[in-house]
Design a protein around this motif. Structure first.
Motif, short mmCIF file in Angstrom:
data_model
loop_
_atom_site.label_atom_id
_atom_site.label_comp_id
_atom_site.label_asym_id
_atom_site.label_seq_id
_atom_site.Cartn_x
_atom_site.Cartn_y
_atom_site.Cartn_z
N SER A 60 0.85 -1.21 0.00
CA SER A 60 0.00 0.00 0.00
C SER A 60 0.87 1.24 0.00
O SER A 60 0.58 2.22 -0.69
N ALA A 64 1.18 4.05 -2.94
CA ALA A 64 0.92 5.45 -2.58
C ALA A 64 2.16 6.32 -2.71
O ALA A 64 2.09 7.54 -2.56
N ILE A 195 -6.25 -6.02 3.30
CA ILE A 195 -6.06 -4.91 2.34
C ILE A 195 -6.57 -3.60 2.91
O ILE A 195 -5.89 -2.57 2.86
N ALA A 196 -7.78 -3.65 3.50
CA ALA A 196 -8.36 -2.43 4.09
C ALA A 196 -7.51 -1.96 5.26
O ALA A 196 -7.24 -0.75 5.40
N LYS A 199 -4.16 -0.33 4.01
CA LYS A 199 -4.35 1.03 3.49
C LYS A 199 -4.61 2.02 4.63
O LYS A 199 -4.10 3.14 4.62
N VAL A 202 -1.31 2.87 6.54
CA VAL A 202 -0.46 3.83 5.82
C VAL A 202 -1.06 5.24 5.89
O VAL A 202 -0.35 6.21 6.17
N TYR A 203 -2.37 5.34 5.67
CA TYR A 203 -3.05 6.65 5.70
C TYR A 203 -2.90 7.32 7.07
O TYR A 203 -2.48 8.48 7.18
#
Length: 325
Positions: A60, A64, A195-196, A199, A202-203
């Motif tokens: 991820s 990004a 996966i969720a 992400k 990282v966010y």
């Protein structure tokens, strides 16, 4: 705003750990459904499952463009696995080390670390340029070609493990297999959570780093690395409390090899990963820590309680250096 990002980060870690657990259960059940030997499942599916949080976060981050997190997450997780996971296990109960692990897994885990350090930062290392640069300065690159080489080494490693497992078979535990639809449902649900969660980590980690003025390298090396190593930590501590620590070193080294070869390989193949000065130091620390653990393991064919305490102190020292540098 910062409170919301911390909450997102915590929930993301829960999703990663639970997702990895569900993914392993579903994948192992699917493998049993197709009559794949349990030893092969353990060496591949389960090892990959416990490394899924690192894979989700690093890929991820690569997509990004947050390359600092992609590399520092892998390096930080490996340092944490060796010093904290093994260190805590040894404090709870001395950890025996098999002769095959000393001869096979330690060298295999060291080689890709040294390869990444030399191949990605050769010019900076040999010129000594990185010594005069700020920690955030770029000083190398894990290129796509290096990522592909790491993936090829990973395939060779897996093939070797499978042949080695067949050459040294163990007793099979007959477990009732789940219906195919339930196996696929568990795998799909696990992947969605992973996966969720990746992400979201990282966010939120990027936002927290910006708020406190921390570098992405530092937050990837500490908070993200610790969070994505929770499956290995929880599994190993539970095993140590039950006195079942014989496979702890093998599991940790297997996870570290997966992290370096597969996860960093995938991340670099997606998007070349820049290496800053701080990461050069971190890779050097990882090599030192790997050698230290190897020496501790060789001495008495086990990692004792005193050595476990030393390892925990080493982790505290490495984190202190990472924060103040």
């Amino acid at each position: 705003m910062i409170f919301l990002n911390v909450v997102i980060l915590l929930f993301a870690f829960v999703a990663l750990v639970k997702g990895a657990d569900i993914f392993v259960d579903g994948s192992a059940a699917l493998a049993r459904f197709f009559k794949i030997p349990s030893i092969v499942i353990g060496l591949t599916v389960v090892a990959l499952g416990t490394s899924m949080p690192e894979l989700a976060v690093s890929t991820s981050a690569a997509i990004a463009g947050a390359n600092e997190i992609a590399l520092s997450n892998v390096v930080g997780s490996n340092i944490f696995n060796l010093l904290v996971v093994l260190g805590l296990c040894a404090v709870i109960h001395p950890v025996p080390v098999e002769n095959r692990i000393l001869k096979r897994d330690f060298p295999i885990s060291l080689f890709p670390t040294i390869l990444v350090l030399l191949a990605s930062t050769a010019s900076s290392l040999f010129n000594g340029n990185f010594l005069s640069l700020p920690m955030s300065a770029d000083s190398g690159l894990v290129s796509r070609w290096l990522g592909i080489i790491l993936l090829l080494l990973f395939v060779i490693y897996i093939v070797y493990l499978i042949f080695d497992a067949k050459a040294h078979p163990t007793e099979e535990n007959e477990e009732k297999s789940l219906p195919l639809w339930k196996c696929l449902l568990l795998i799909a649900l696990g992947l969605i959570l992973i996966i969720a969660g990746g992400k979201a980590v990282v966010y939120s980690a990027q936002n927290i780093a910006r708020f406190f003025g921390m570098s992405e390298t530092l937050i990837g090396l500490t908070i993200v690395a610790i969070g994505t190593s929770l499956p290995e930590l929880v599994t190993s501590i539970v095993a140590a409390k039950k006195g079942e620590v014989s496979l702890a070193v093998g599991n940790v080294l297997g996870s570290n090899i997966f992290n370096l070869l597969f996860i960093l390989g995938v991340s670099a193949a997606i998007n070349p990963v820049s290496v800053n000065v701080a990461s050069i130091y971190d890779l050097g620390i990882l090599i030192f820590v790997s050698l230290l653990t190897w020496i501790f393991s060789i001495t008495k064919r086990q990692i004792g309680r005193l050595e476990g305490i030393v390892m925990l102190f080493c982790y505290a020292a490495s984190m202190t250096f990472a924060i103040i540098r």
